[in-house]
Motif scaffolding. Structure first.
Motif, PDB file in Angstrom:
ATOM      1  N   TYR A  51     -24.233 -38.596 -72.560  1.00  0.00           N
ATOM      2  CA  TYR A  51     -24.252 -37.281 -72.021  1.00  0.00           C
ATOM      3  C   TYR A  51     -25.093 -37.226 -70.680  1.00  0.00           C
ATOM      4  O   TYR A  51     -25.525 -36.426 -70.380  1.00  0.00           O
ATOM      5  CB  TYR A  51     -25.371 -36.428 -73.038  1.00  0.00           C
ATOM      6  CG  TYR A  51     -24.628 -36.072 -74.402  1.00  0.00           C
ATOM      7  CD1 TYR A  51     -23.609 -35.122 -74.427  1.00  0.00           C
ATOM      8  CD2 TYR A  51     -24.915 -36.946 -75.525  1.00  0.00           C
ATOM      9  CE1 TYR A  51     -23.285 -34.827 -75.754  1.00  0.00           C
ATOM     10  CE2 TYR A  51     -24.027 -36.678 -76.662  1.00  0.00           C
ATOM     11  CZ  TYR A  51     -23.330 -35.560 -76.732  1.00  0.00           C
ATOM     12  OH  TYR A  51     -22.748 -35.280 -77.925  1.00  0.00           O
ATOM     13  N   HIS A  53     -23.875 -36.441 -67.843  1.00  0.00           N
ATOM     14  CA  HIS A  53     -23.547 -35.257 -66.996  1.00  0.00           C
ATOM     15  C   HIS A  53     -24.260 -33.891 -67.418  1.00  0.00           C
ATOM     16  O   HIS A  53     -24.331 -32.781 -66.842  1.00  0.00           O
ATOM     17  CB  HIS A  53     -21.969 -34.805 -66.978  1.00  0.00           C
ATOM     18  CG  HIS A  53     -21.097 -35.798 -66.393  1.00  0.00           C
ATOM     19  ND1 HIS A  53     -21.504 -36.608 -65.094  1.00  0.00           N
ATOM     20  CD2 HIS A  53     -19.982 -36.789 -67.094  1.00  0.00           C
ATOM     21  CE1 HIS A  53     -20.448 -37.458 -64.830  1.00  0.00           C
ATOM     22  NE2 HIS A  53     -19.728 -37.518 -65.981  1.00  0.00           N
ATOM     23  N   VAL A  56     -28.261 -34.583 -66.383  1.00  0.00           N
ATOM     24  CA  VAL A  56     -28.321 -34.039 -65.041  1.00  0.00           C
ATOM     25  C   VAL A  56     -29.133 -32.812 -64.654  1.00  0.00           C
ATOM     26  O   VAL A  56     -30.041 -32.716 -63.792  1.00  0.00           O
ATOM     27  CB  VAL A  56     -27.021 -34.484 -64.082  1.00  0.00           C
ATOM     28  CG1 VAL A  56     -27.538 -33.675 -62.665  1.00  0.00           C
ATOM     29  CG2 VAL A  56     -26.624 -35.716 -64.127  1.00  0.00           C
ATOM     30  N   ARG A  61     -25.947 -26.826 -68.367  1.00  0.00           N
ATOM     31  CA  ARG A  61     -24.440 -27.254 -68.543  1.00  0.00           C
ATOM     32  C   ARG A  61     -24.241 -27.533 -70.100  1.00  0.00           C
ATOM     33  O   ARG A  61     -25.053 -27.314 -70.864  1.00  0.00           O
ATOM     34  CB  ARG A  61     -24.242 -28.607 -67.696  1.00  0.00           C
ATOM     35  CG  ARG A  61     -24.635 -28.820 -66.379  1.00  0.00           C
ATOM     36  CD  ARG A  61     -24.174 -30.082 -65.750  1.00  0.00           C
ATOM     37  NE  ARG A  61     -24.353 -30.217 -64.403  1.00  0.00           N
ATOM     38  CZ  ARG A  61     -23.824 -31.071 -63.415  1.00  0.00           C
ATOM     39  NH1 ARG A  61     -23.466 -32.175 -64.142  1.00  0.00           N
ATOM     40  NH2 ARG A  61     -24.099 -31.069 -62.139  1.00  0.00           N
ATOM     41  N   GLN A  64     -17.600 -30.172 -71.231  1.00  0.00           N
ATOM     42  CA  GLN A  64     -16.411 -29.314 -70.904  1.00  0.00           C
ATOM     43  C   GLN A  64     -15.416 -29.105 -72.127  1.00  0.00           C
ATOM     44  O   GLN A  64     -14.788 -27.982 -72.030  1.00  0.00           O
ATOM     45  CB  GLN A  64     -15.592 -30.200 -69.876  1.00  0.00           C
ATOM     46  CG  GLN A  64     -14.562 -29.523 -69.183  1.00  0.00           C
ATOM     47  CD  GLN A  64     -13.766 -30.444 -68.153  1.00  0.00           C
ATOM     48  OE1 GLN A  64     -14.306 -31.518 -67.624  1.00  0.00           O
ATOM     49  NE2 GLN A  64     -12.628 -29.938 -67.736  1.00  0.00           N
ATOM     50  N   PRO A 449     -17.467 -35.261 -69.805  1.00  0.00           N
ATOM     51  CA  PRO A 449     -17.598 -34.346 -68.708  1.00  0.00           C
ATOM     52  C   PRO A 449     -18.101 -33.056 -69.024  1.00  0.00           C
ATOM     53  O   PRO A 449     -18.044 -32.407 -70.263  1.00  0.00           O
ATOM     54  CB  PRO A 449     -15.961 -34.047 -68.407  1.00  0.00           C
ATOM     55  CG  PRO A 449     -15.417 -34.374 -69.719  1.00  0.00           C
ATOM     56  CD  PRO A 449     -16.150 -35.491 -70.421  1.00  0.00           C
ATOM     57  N   ALA A 450     -18.830 -32.522 -68.074  1.00  0.00           N
ATOM     58  CA  ALA A 450     -19.670 -31.251 -68.369  1.00  0.00           C
ATOM     59  C   ALA A 450     -19.225 -30.216 -67.421  1.00  0.00           C
ATOM     60  O   ALA A 450     -18.715 -30.600 -66.166  1.00  0.00           O
ATOM     61  CB  ALA A 450     -21.082 -31.600 -68.408  1.00  0.00           C
TER      62      ALA A 450
END
Length: 603
Positions: A51, A53, A56, A61, A64, A449-450
């Motif tokens: 996790y 992304h 951060v 977020r 995706q 991906p986020a």
């Protein structure tokens, strides 16, 4: 006559010296468990990597490929927290689907995660709780299986670490990490397995049964689907294990039944009311019949997940990114078959492999599908498709049992290799390391991906909505909530501290006369009219009957305002105003939304 002294006994000087020496020689808890803690830290680091992304910018977020489910779980965590703090019924909520409500026990409300995460949700918000829960879900699941393999099955530490990681970070679980907290927070399952199997050889069946009962209750409030899968797999395991071992099993029956009886005596009274509410309470439903046909395509068992190193094309061949329930590549199934043949005489490995294979077959549903084409070949699940409770299970997810079986087999085989004496000419360990690398390296996950969370309208964040919508009254979003394309109003509710209600929504509830479940309720007359405007791109003049039905609905749900938002609404604003202004009065722009104030109409 005896006299009891009030003074405490005093040890002699040599005895006291021996006690102090013993205490000094005894290692501290930290030293005794430092290896376990290092293993856990490694698993947590792997979860953070997965996790990365999101970490951060936690709380800002979402994954995706979470679709609408991220917002649903964010909503569940917030609603659970509100219910716990307000001492409301946690099994029912009327913040969605006004004025009918939502049966939370009949949904994946993850109450068993919301309770320990309550401080995180309060301090940092449910979006942060999501990433904390998901990260720890993977890490603790791996650690739990590591404990079972190392301490209960007495496997080498390195073999147990490998097995735990292979289970928790397998492609199916990583795929569900995009959205489904209930399917990645599986850390209670290895403990259930641990105490269930311990009942066959325990000298304290009541003690172990008490623990098992408490674990069953906890897992029920995290995810009943997983609990039912665990129960089915353990039942299959025990039955298969008993074949050709009747004498050994007969001696184990009494402690096992005593322990199971104790577990049921603990869990059933605690779960009686929640289960009653789930099946007989408001907004309960009969079944989720279509899930029997959400199955695994045969070809996906040897493909690579879009979130693994082995997939270089990123092409999705499953239902969606969160339901990639197989995807083991070619090497791992071949290695599993080799282990099965090699360790055929090992009852644990043999039984585990058979159970894992059976659940893989069942995950393909009532009919085998190959490359999305019907083959006409009957699937094993055809025998169970109409069994109550089982008819509401997502069949494709049965590979979670296959994943656990593969992890156990890899750990047992690795332990055998490590314990064997080195071969004088053949580098067995090196060959095994190469086989593991070929099977597992392509399956290693990449960070999910986020994307950033969509902004909440200023109308909500500024608090101006309070000028138009009273507390616990209803705000009607335009366009309405849709499970597949628009669940943003759930995020508005979360941002507003659950201060208002919403009509309809995104949840599992009964639809139609047979009360079979769907993930969104039928649209009312207000939503039907609005969707017609969006669908045709033209203003609509409602009939007198439609006008009466809309006004009656707005009164029933205690609606205070309709709120148009976002680019879709802005595109159709002239048509929406031409349709709704004559019916509800002229719309007014407030901050970044358009508001139809209907309080004068609804009282």
């Amino acid at each position: 006559m005896s006299v009891v002294s009030a003074d405490p006994p005093v040890a002699s000087e040599p005895e006291a010296h021996q006690e102090r020496a013993g205490a000094a020689a005894r290692p501290s808890w930290l030293r005794r468990h430092r290896t376990d803690l290092l293993v856990l830290a490694g698993y947590i680091a792997a979860g953070v990597y997965l996790y990365l992304h999101l970490w951060v910018a936690p709380g800002e977020r979402r994954p995706q490929h979470s679709y609408s489910d991220f917002f649903q779980f964010e909503w569940f965590l917030t609603a659970d927290t509100r219910a716990l703090l307000g001492l409301h019924n946690p099994f029912f909520n009327d913040l969605q689907n006004a004025s009918v409500g939502v049966n939370m026990m009949a949904n994946t409300s993850v109450l068993g995660l919301a309770v320990p995460l309550l401080p995180v949700t309060l301090l940092f918000g449910a979006a942060t709780s999501f990433v904390v829960a998901a990260t720890l879900g993977f890490a603790l699941t791996a650690f739990g299986w590591h404990l079972v393999l190392h301490r209960d099955l007495d496997l080498r530490r390195s073999a147990a670490v490998l097995g735990g990681a292979a289970i928790a970070f397998a492609p199916p679980l990583v795929a569900h990490g995009n959205a489904h907290l209930n399917m990645v927070s599986l850390f209670v399952v290895p403990l259930i397995v641990r105490y269930s199997l311990r009942l066959f050889r325990t000298e304290r069946p009541v003690h172990d049964g008490l623990r098992l009962g408490a674990l069953i209750v906890w897992q029920c409030f995290i995810g009943e689907e997983v609990l039912l899968m665990a129960a089915l797999s353990l039942a299959f395991f025990v039955l298969i294990h008993a074949i050709r071992n009747t004498a050994g099993v007969r001696a184990m029956v009494r402690p096992f039944l005593t322990g199971i009886g104790t577990a049921l005596a603990v869990s059933l009274p605690l779960l009686a009311y929640p289960i009653y509410w789930q099946f007989l309470g408001t907004q309960s439903y009969s079944n989720i019949g279509y899930l029997a046909y959400v199955t695994n395509d045969l070809n996906t068992f040897t493909e690579y997940s879009t979130k693994s190193l082995g997939n270089d094309s990123g092409v999705l061949t499953s239902t969606n990114y969160a339901e990639e329930n197989a995807y083991f590549g070619w090497a791992l199934p071949i290695l599993a078959i080799a282990i099965f043949v090699w360790l055929w005489r090992d009852r644990l490995a043999r039984t585990t492999a058979i159970v894992g294979g059976l659940f893989a077959l069942m995950s393909m549903g009532p009919e085998i599908i190959l490359h999305k084409e019907h083959t006409g070949w009957p699937g094993l699940w055809r025998l169970f498709v109409d069994v109550p409770l089982l008819d509401s299970m997502n069949v494709g997810r049965f590979t979670f049992v296959t994943v656990a079986a593969l992890g156990v087999m890899l750990a047992v085989a690795t332990d055998r290799i490590l314990r064997a004496a080195p071969h004088p000419t053949v580098p067995v360990r090196l060959i095994w390391a190469g086989a593991l690398a070929a099977a597992l390296v392509p399956l290693l996950p990449v960070p999910l991906p986020a994307v950033g969370l969509p902004p909440v309208p200023r109308f909500i964040t500024s608090g101006h909505y309070r000028d138009y919508v009273a507390q616990n009254h209803t705000m009607v979003p335009v366009p309405p909530i849709d499970a597949n394309s628009n669940v943003l109003p759930l995020g508005w509710q979360v941002a507003a501290g659950m201060d208002f209600r919403l009509p309809e929504g995104y949840f599992m509830g009964p639809v139609g006369e047979d009360r079979e479940a769907d993930n969104q309720p039928p649209k009312g007359p207000t939503s039907t009219l609005v969707l017609r405007v969006f669908g045709t791109g033209k203003a609509v003049t409602p009939t007198a009957a439609q006008r009466e039905a809309i006004l009656a609905e707005l009164r029933r749900i205690q609606a205070d305002a309709l709120v148009a938002y976002g680019p879709q609404a802005r595109t159709r604003l002239p048509e929406l105003k031409a349709t709704l202004d004559p019916l509800l009065g002229p719309a007014k722009q407030v901050d970044d939304v358009w508001v139809w104030d209907v309080r004068a109409l609804t009282g």
